[in-house]
Scaffold this active site. Structure first.
Site, PDB file in Angstrom:
ATOM      1  N   HIS A 171     -13.926 -17.811   6.698  1.00  0.00           N
ATOM      2  CA  HIS A 171     -13.524 -16.435   6.934  1.00  0.00           C
ATOM      3  C   HIS A 171     -12.785 -16.396   8.273  1.00  0.00           C
ATOM      4  O   HIS A 171     -12.977 -17.262   9.125  1.00  0.00           O
ATOM      5  CB  HIS A 171     -14.738 -15.505   7.011  1.00  0.00           C
ATOM      6  CG  HIS A 171     -15.445 -15.302   5.705  1.00  0.00           C
ATOM      7  ND1 HIS A 171     -16.430 -16.147   5.258  1.00  0.00           N
ATOM      8  CD2 HIS A 171     -15.316 -14.331   4.753  1.00  0.00           C
ATOM      9  CE1 HIS A 171     -16.885 -15.713   4.084  1.00  0.00           C
ATOM     10  NE2 HIS A 171     -16.220 -14.618   3.754  1.00  0.00           N
ATOM     11  N   CYS A 276     -25.189  -8.956  11.240  1.00  0.00           N
ATOM     12  CA  CYS A 276     -25.465  -7.592  11.681  1.00  0.00           C
ATOM     13  C   CYS A 276     -24.204  -6.748  11.585  1.00  0.00           C
ATOM     14  O   CYS A 276     -23.083  -7.270  11.589  1.00  0.00           O
ATOM     15  CB  CYS A 276     -26.018  -7.565  13.104  1.00  0.00           C
ATOM     16  SG  CYS A 276     -24.906  -8.241  14.354  1.00  0.00           S
TER      17      CYS A 276
END
Length: 285
Positions: A171, A276
């Site tokens: 990514h 998160c």
């Protein structure tokens, strides 16, 4: 008018999701993913939550683990948040798409404006999206396609949105991140350096660049939970995970470094920023 980039990292809340037992087996985690030490993964995750809550002073919201969602802890892939707007993503893997449901509800409950992808041809993983405080870069990768990037641009019209090719299974945020409002940190691999060169060619803004020996070290979070003028934090992988990158990280002298570990969770594809979601519910942040 504020200084360009000053909104980067403003946050009051963090959202995480517990580690389910189903993540402990390669079968539960998905095809091709290795088994891991569940207790160690849960300890790492617990320490991360503690740092977000106690060290950074954020309001921590923890979604319970769901056995049907083994990769649910990687909730950074499920939403792109800027200001009061949350774009709910459409992950590349169909098995991961149910992960967005609990995240959507949590963000709605916090008062964010929810935007849905609404296009079955679009794929978008949140960790392919890098916000610099001035603009967005979206990695075109195995996980995210052109239509997904177009929806990011349609959602956040106040910012320029550029696309960056990402090779292999990475990514974009696994190759580069923000070490500050004007500093891009990137790994030393050819893929990471290629991404940084592409970003430099596309932007109208000058960014300093810091190269780290490890690509994974660049997957960090620049966070400003305090009032304007207070020292920001950089949540990053610590020396137990990536010892070769610690000396280079010390060059980021305008931040307080907060090291954490996710070496066990990394085995199933977790980068630090995938674990998160951070957001601000304060006005003008």
């Amino acid at each position: 008018m504020g200084t360009p980039g000053e909104g980067l990292g403003r946050c009051s809340h963090a959202l995480i999701r517990g580690v389910p037992e189903s993540l402990a087996s390669g079968e539960g985690a998905g095809a091709g993913l290795p088994a891991l030490d569940l207790a160690k993964a849960q300890r790492e995750h617990g320490v991360l939550g503690g740092k977000l809550r106690q060290r950074l002073g954020l309001q921590l919201l923890e979604l319970p683990p769901e056995e049907s969602l083994p990769l649910g802890p990687l909730l950074g892939d499920t939403a792109v948040i800027q200001g009061d707007t949350a774009l709910i993503t459409r992950p590349w893997s169909p098995a991961r798409r149910p992960e967005v449901d609990g995240v959507r509800k949590a963000l709605q409950d916090l008062g964010l404006r929810i935007v849905e992808m609404g296009d079955e041809n679009a794929t978008l993983d949140g960790t392919d999206v890098l916000f610099t405080g001035r603009e967005f870069f979206v990695g075109l990768s195995k996980w995210t396609n052109h239509r997904g990037a177009e929806i990011v641009a349609d959602t956040f019209r106040d910012f320029a949105v550029s696309t960056v090719p990402v090779s292999g299974a990475s990514h974009l945020r696994g190759l580069c991140g923000m070490g500050g409002p004007r500093t891009v940190v990137a790994g030393s691999s050819e893929a990471a350096q290629k991404a940084v060169r592409a970003m430099a060619a596309l932007t109208d803004h000058p960014y300093a660049s810091l190269t780290l020996p490890d690509d994974a070290a660049s997957d960090c979070l620049f966070l400003r939970p305090g009032l304007p003028g207070t020292t920001p934090f950089l949540l990053h992988r610590g020396g137990g995970d990536l010892p070769n990158s610690q000396e280079a990280l010390q060059k980021l002298s305008d931040v307080t470094l907060v090291p954490v570990s996710c070496s066990e969770l990394e085995k199933v594809g977790a980068g630090l920023s995938s674990l998160c979601l951070v957001l601000s519910t304060r006005p003008h942040c």
